[in-house]
Design a protein around this motif. Structure first.
Motif, PDB file in Angstrom:
ATOM      1  N   GLY A 179     -12.467 -27.690 -52.695  1.00 17.22           N
ATOM      2  CA  GLY A 179     -11.807 -28.281 -51.511  1.00 17.22           C
ATOM      3  C   GLY A 179     -10.605 -27.520 -50.905  1.00 17.22           C
ATOM      4  O   GLY A 179      -9.973 -26.933 -51.480  1.00 17.22           O
ATOM      5  N   ASP A 231     -20.897 -36.411 -44.506  1.00 17.75           N
ATOM      6  CA  ASP A 231     -19.959 -37.009 -44.237  1.00 17.75           C
ATOM      7  C   ASP A 231     -20.393 -38.455 -44.274  1.00 17.75           C
ATOM      8  O   ASP A 231     -19.753 -39.292 -43.383  1.00 17.75           O
ATOM      9  N   ASP A 236     -12.568 -40.582 -47.038  1.00 18.62           N
ATOM     10  CA  ASP A 236     -11.959 -39.571 -47.630  1.00 18.62           C
ATOM     11  C   ASP A 236     -11.275 -38.609 -46.706  1.00 18.62           C
ATOM     12  O   ASP A 236     -11.183 -39.036 -45.308  1.00 18.62           O
ATOM     13  N   ALA A 240     -18.313 -32.757 -46.379  1.00 15.13           N
ATOM     14  CA  ALA A 240     -18.802 -31.861 -47.356  1.00 15.13           C
ATOM     15  C   ALA A 240     -19.836 -30.692 -46.595  1.00 15.13           C
ATOM     16  O   ALA A 240     -20.461 -31.182 -45.915  1.00 15.13           O
ATOM     17  N   LEU A 256     -15.324 -28.534 -49.321  1.00 12.10           N
ATOM     18  CA  LEU A 256     -14.984 -29.968 -49.184  1.00 12.10           C
ATOM     19  C   LEU A 256     -13.800 -29.779 -48.244  1.00 12.10           C
ATOM     20  O   LEU A 256     -12.603 -29.894 -48.683  1.00 12.10           O
ATOM     21  N   ALA A 259     -10.319 -32.163 -49.006  1.00 12.95           N
ATOM     22  CA  ALA A 259     -10.411 -32.512 -50.420  1.00 12.95           C
ATOM     23  C   ALA A 259      -9.332 -31.611 -51.444  1.00 12.95           C
ATOM     24  O   ALA A 259      -9.115 -30.479 -51.128  1.00 12.95           O
ATOM     25  N   SER A 264     -15.656 -34.190 -57.168  1.00 11.31           N
ATOM     26  CA  SER A 264     -16.024 -34.989 -56.084  1.00 11.31           C
ATOM     27  C   SER A 264     -17.093 -36.037 -56.923  1.00 11.31           C
ATOM     28  O   SER A 264     -17.819 -35.707 -57.802  1.00 11.31           O
ATOM     29  N   GLN A 279      -9.548 -37.138 -53.255  1.00  7.22           N
ATOM     30  CA  GLN A 279     -11.112 -37.050 -53.679  1.00  7.22           C
ATOM     31  C   GLN A 279     -12.074 -37.118 -52.722  1.00  7.22           C
ATOM     32  O   GLN A 279     -12.155 -37.862 -51.853  1.00  7.22           O
ATOM     33  N   ASN A 280     -12.994 -35.866 -52.693  1.00  5.48           N
ATOM     34  CA  ASN A 280     -14.133 -36.116 -51.899  1.00  5.48           C
ATOM     35  C   ASN A 280     -15.423 -37.164 -52.211  1.00  5.48           C
ATOM     36  O   ASN A 280     -15.559 -36.875 -53.576  1.00  5.48           O
ATOM     37  N   ASP A 282     -18.124 -37.842 -50.470  1.00  5.40           N
ATOM     38  CA  ASP A 282     -19.504 -37.571 -49.854  1.00  5.40           C
ATOM     39  C   ASP A 282     -20.547 -37.274 -50.841  1.00  5.40           C
ATOM     40  O   ASP A 282     -21.795 -37.245 -50.509  1.00  5.40           O
TER      41      ASP A 282
END
Length: 309
Positions: A179, A231, A236, A240, A256, A259, A264, A279-280, A282
């Motif tokens: 990220g 996405d 978030d 990604a 990411l 992120a 993730s 946090q991501n 996706d």
């Protein structure tokens, strides 16, 4: 079947690990995936369903028919005595100093023997310090795994002498996720988890430099990647971005946007916080890693750089 705690003695030290065998598995598993926890108090508890995004490897294993193994690191020398891994950082002054490469190599061999699998069906993934240890294992024992995947873990700025500096004995397929808002494993490089301002966990190079080192290792520096943007979750920090560097020994890189440090996930959600960021959501790291590994399995058309026993 299910999750069991086991031990083995390596170099006179008793080491712990947890093994998840799908309840529906009959006969030989499709593969074995070692899943390495990050540095901190959780240790092998990342295997507990719903507690950590790395636990999702268990549900993927149930569906896909592989065995997920969660090894445990030893306590470091910091005040909290957190479970961690002794990876390639020469300037990590709180490391346990354990022979974690030796432990993981012995564990891979035990799993190969127990399930009758060739190295072409052995894989490793990790998050944070577990990602750094995955890099370290790949550099030191590329002969024992068919591919690796990392989340939020960069290569050291000051590596130990030997394979940690010179690189692996052979190229290795790798999936790397990071990220851009990660401050614990800084996107642009720097001190790892420098909460006290002491930089006692060492320094890493940037996420992009880590990618570039692996591109060099895998002979992909002249390759132009294809890009896919995901996405699906607009709550978030950003999309990604997947970059595929195809070749005999491929690299898949996920950037990411926005992120933080958290692995993730779309199912085990972690609230934003000052320490680890956002946090991501996706992508599911466990799903992406397994899809990458599955494509390397014998019979799928994937090729390797040298024979695997």
């Amino acid at each position: 079947m299910g999750l069991t705690d086991q031990t083995m003695v390596v170099n006179g030290v008793t080491r712990q690990y947890r093994v998840h065998v799908p309840a529906t598995l009959s006969g030989e598993p499709k593969a074995v995936v070692l899943v390495l926890h990050g540095g901190g108090g959780e240790g092998m508890d990342v295997a507990n369903t719903g507690q950590h995004p790395l636990s999702v490897f268990r549900s993927v294993a149930d569906r896909e028919g592989f065995v997920a193994v969660y090894p445990g690191g030893l306590a470091d020398t910091g005040a909290a005595g957190n479970r961690s891994w002794n990876d390639c950082r020469a300037d990590n002054t709180v490391s346990s100093g354990a022979d974690d490469v030796g432990f993981l190599a012995a564990l891979v061999e035990r799993m190969r023997t127990e399930y009758g699998l060739p190295t072409s069906r052995m894989f490793m993934a990790g998050g944070s310090n577990g990602a750094q240890m995955t890099h370290a294992f790949a550099f030191n024992r590329a002969d024992l795994v068919a591919a690796v995947a990392t989340s939020s873990g960069s290569l050291p700025q000051n590596p130990k002498a030997g394979p940690c500096t010179t690189g692996p004995s052979r190229p290795l397929p790798i999936l790397i996720v990071h990220g851009t808002g990660d401050t614990q494993m800084p996107w642009n490089g720097g001190c790892v988890a420098d909460l006290g301002g002491l930089c006692n966990r060492g320094r890493v190079i940037s996420a992009e430099a880590t990618r570039d080192r692996w591109l060099q290792i895998n002979g992909l520096t002249s390759m132009s990647p294809s890009q896919t943007v995901l996405d699906d979750n607009r709550t978030d920090a950003g999309p990604a971005n997947r970059f595929d560097y195809p070749g005999t020994i491929p690299l898949q890189w996920w950037r990411l946007d926005g992120a933080g440090h958290t692995v993730s996930s779309q199912t085990v959600l972690v609230s934003p916080n000052p320490a680890t960021g956002t946090q991501n959501r996706d992508i599911e790291f466990a799903e992406m890693a397994w899809a990458f590994f599955k494509a390397r399995l014998p019979g799928t058309g994937a090729s390797v750089s040298s024979p695997l026993r």
